[in-house]
Scaffold this active site. Sequence first.
Site, short mmCIF file in Angstrom:
data_model
loop_
_atom_site.label_atom_id
_atom_site.label_comp_id
_atom_site.label_asym_id
_atom_site.label_seq_id
_atom_site.Cartn_x
_atom_site.Cartn_y
_atom_site.Cartn_z
N TYR A 156 -1.48 2.84 20.61
CA TYR A 156 -1.20 2.32 21.95
C TYR A 156 -1.31 3.44 22.99
O TYR A 156 -1.97 3.29 24.02
CB TYR A 156 0.21 1.70 21.94
CG TYR A 156 0.75 1.35 23.29
CD1 TYR A 156 0.32 0.21 23.97
CD2 TYR A 156 1.70 2.17 23.91
CE1 TYR A 156 0.83 -0.11 25.21
CE2 TYR A 156 2.21 1.86 25.15
CZ TYR A 156 1.78 0.72 25.80
OH TYR A 156 2.28 0.40 27.04
N LYS A 203 -3.92 3.98 26.20
CA LYS A 203 -3.52 4.22 27.59
C LYS A 203 -4.18 5.48 28.13
O LYS A 203 -4.56 5.56 29.30
CB LYS A 203 -1.99 4.30 27.68
CG LYS A 203 -1.30 2.97 27.44
CD LYS A 203 -1.71 1.95 28.48
CE LYS A 203 -1.12 0.59 28.27
NZ LYS A 203 -1.54 -0.38 29.29
C1 15L Z 1 5.79 1.24 26.89
O1 15L Z 1 4.73 1.66 27.35
C2 15L Z 1 5.85 -0.06 26.17
O2 15L Z 1 4.98 -1.03 26.70
C3 15L Z 1 7.25 -0.61 26.10
O3 15L Z 1 7.26 -1.59 25.09
C4 15L Z 1 8.30 0.49 25.79
O4 15L Z 1 8.05 1.05 24.53
C5 15L Z 1 8.19 1.58 26.83
O5 15L Z 1 6.87 2.07 26.89
C6 15L Z 1 9.17 2.74 26.55
O6 15L Z 1 8.71 3.84 26.25
O7 15L Z 1 10.37 2.52 26.66
#
Ligand code: 15L
Length: 255
Positions: free
Chosen positions: A134, A138
């Site tokens: 993920y 990004k």
């Molecule tokens: C994010 O980018 C996620 O989409 C979310 O689910 C959380 O994990 C958040 O970061 C976080 O780091 O608290």
Amino acid sequence: MVNIVLVTGAAGRVGTCLVDGLPGHGHALRLLDARPVEAAGHETLRGDIHDTELLDQAMKGVGAVVHLAGTPSTSATFEETLTANIEGTYRVFEAARRAGVGRVVYASSNHAAGFTPRQELAPADVPVAPDSHYGVSKAYGEALGRYYSARYGMGVAALRIGSFGRRPPNARALSTWISPGDMVRLVHACLTAPDLTYAEVWGVSANTRGWLDLAAGRALGYEPRDDAEAYAGEMPELDHDDPEYAWLGGRVVES
Ligand code: 15L
């Protein structure tokens, strides 16, 4: 002020918050999502960001895009992030370029730099250090934004969003929280800042325990008002060797 602002992923958590808050700052919204969007009074389009025809239709007359669509899950597999985040983000930037859209506000994540150790004050452009597929996806979106800015003159703000919610969801978020109100203020600032080329900014509130430097966001006009400290009494203290404390990405670095 921009003309229409296209919001992709408008039915999601951040999208819903922006649909509530951005009109109060004078923005006219067009909402796009594969899921139904419940937002009376707004132009809505239902469909997938991989549908080129739909995207071309969605971009007509648009001054800026807020790109939120994609998987938000830090445990998404490579295949999921490839389709939803990597290919999807490319499709949105390309459609924006074709339509001559001047600005994209891109929902990146702290997890693009999740392997950053806690420090005194981390600048918003701290080097990419993903903690998951993920996070890698990004980082790809950030690189794409920088490319479209340099190559096509698009103004791009990549929001390295911390932990979004009505309240901080856990003890780590005492440092990484962004409230709904501050999320709206941040996106509004990025939509209206003059002379935006490419910028990474932390998407966090003015948290007492924060260690993510707000200077880059402030330079674009973001003035956060909220502070997770109001919830500190409800949270356990974290050991300093707990990944939730030691790393920006928290326990995701171990997943
Ligand atoms: C994010 O980018 C996620 O989409 C979310 O689910 C959380 O994990 C958040 O970061 C976080 O780091 O608290």
